[in-house]
Design an enzyme around this catalytic site. Structure first.
Site, PDB file in Angstrom:
ATOM      1  N   SER A  50      11.675  87.352 130.953  1.00  0.00           N
ATOM      2  CA  SER A  50      10.787  86.100 129.955  1.00  0.00           C
ATOM      3  C   SER A  50       9.543  86.032 130.698  1.00  0.00           C
ATOM      4  CB  SER A  50      11.820  85.133 130.729  1.00  0.00           C
ATOM      5  OG  SER A  50      11.770  84.885 132.417  1.00  0.00           O
ATOM      6  N   TYR A 200       6.155  78.616 148.443  1.00  0.00           N
ATOM      7  CA  TYR A 200       6.204  80.555 147.683  1.00  0.00           C
ATOM      8  C   TYR A 200       4.585  81.182 147.480  1.00  0.00           C
ATOM      9  CZ  TYR A 200       4.837  82.070 142.902  1.00  0.00           C
ATOM     10  OH  TYR A 200       4.211  82.956 141.777  1.00  0.00           O
TER      11      TYR A 200
END
EC number: 1.1.-.-
Length: 316
Positions: A50, A200
């Site tokens: 994806s 992150y």
């Protein structure tokens, strides 16, 4: 993260990372850079089912490359493989189901892949932004996927890459790393409160540092990291729904986000750039904001690699 870094980074993002930023930057692109055919060259794309990974895999397939998709979800990966084959007409698309947050699975995959395949280009695209602290085999999930997983996969495949002509490693990082200074004291994000966005960003800083160090240690391979800009991907929609809702109209498409990945993987112009650099819109850019004090010492970077190597060997 300092308020200064946050404000400067956000202003930079609105100016450069959006769809309009891409449209401005692409005026300077050299069109024929990506007018290439790559039959016989082998590419491995993580997270290729994806988003930017899938867009990257499709464009490589259209140019005749052999593509190995490394994905976690079997059903979604098979759907993506079928779509890539249909749209490209290229049958040389292979699927490997690996959970990149599981070091044992990665080691097993690496050992099998080394025995059965060659590899010219590794694209570390898969990423994870979980907004609560989850553990896998005692490892915080974001760190396990974004940092340790990338470390094991890349170092494990370096011997395969070094056997081939013009080998490359591209790691999809993030401009979010600009707000973070390398921190080796809390790699497992045990401090509270847990902030998945900042974890992150720290992981992405770690990826940039690793890319720089790998480039120094393995001159036969061209290493690069890059920022795809703010792109409208399933990952962004899931991990940052508020951000997506607010900025959806100005986000880049998946294809726009993938453009520099493709340029780094395919073009001769990219290979002519020094190894180890960080790229945005086909240009090398600084890995630090002005006056942000995010540089790290060689000793701190050595410490990161030492910890990762020890952890990696624990799961081998």
């Amino acid at each position: 993260m300092s308020l200064y870094r946050s404000v400067v980074w956000f202003a930079k993002g609105l100016r450069e990372y959006t769809k309009s930023g891409y449209e401005s930057a692409c005026k300077d692109f050299v069109p024929h850079d990506l007018e290439v055919q790559v039959p016989g060259r082998v590419f491995l794309v993580t997270g290729g089912n994806s988003g930017i990974g899938k867009a990257t895999a499709l464009e490589i397939a259209k140019r005749g490359g052999t593509v190995h998709l490394v994905c976690r979800d079997q059903a979604r990966a098979e759907d993506a493989r079928g779509e890539i084959i249909r749209e490209s007409g290229n049958q040389n698309i292979f699927l490997h189901i690996v959970d990149l947050s599981d070091p044992k699975q990665i080691w097993k995959f690496v050992e099998n892949f080394k025995q059965e395949h060659k590899l010219h280009v590794l694209i570390n695209n898969a990423g994870c932004m979980v907004n609560k602290r989850l553990l896998t085999d005692g490892l915080e999930k974001n760190f396990a996927t974004n940092t340790l997983g990338v470390y094991i996969l890349t170092t494990g495949l370096i011997p395969v890459l070094e056997k081939e002509h013009d080998p490359r490693v591209i790691t999809v990082s993030s401009g979010g790393m600009l707000v973070q200074k390398l921190n080796t004291n809390d790699l497992q994000s045990e401090r509270t409160p847990f902030d998945g966005t900042m974890v992150y960003a720290q992981n992405k800083r770690q990826q940039v540092v690793l890319t720089e160090r790998w480039a120094q240690g393995h001159p036969a391979i061209h290493f690069s990291s890059m920022h795809p800009g703010w792109a409208d991907t399933p990952g962004v929609r899931q991990a940052m729904p508020g951000f997506h809702a607010r900025f959806r109209d100005c986000l880049r498409s998946e294809a726009q986000g993938a453009d520099t990945v493709l340029w780094l993987a395919l073009s001769s112009a990219a290979a002519a750039q020094p190894s180890g650099r960080f790229f945005q819109d086909r240009k090398p850019v600084s890995t630090h904001l002005p006056l942000a004090r995010t540089s790290s010492s060689p000793a701190k970077e050595d410490k990161l690699i030492e910890i990762l190597e020890q952890l990696a060997q624990t799961f081998k």
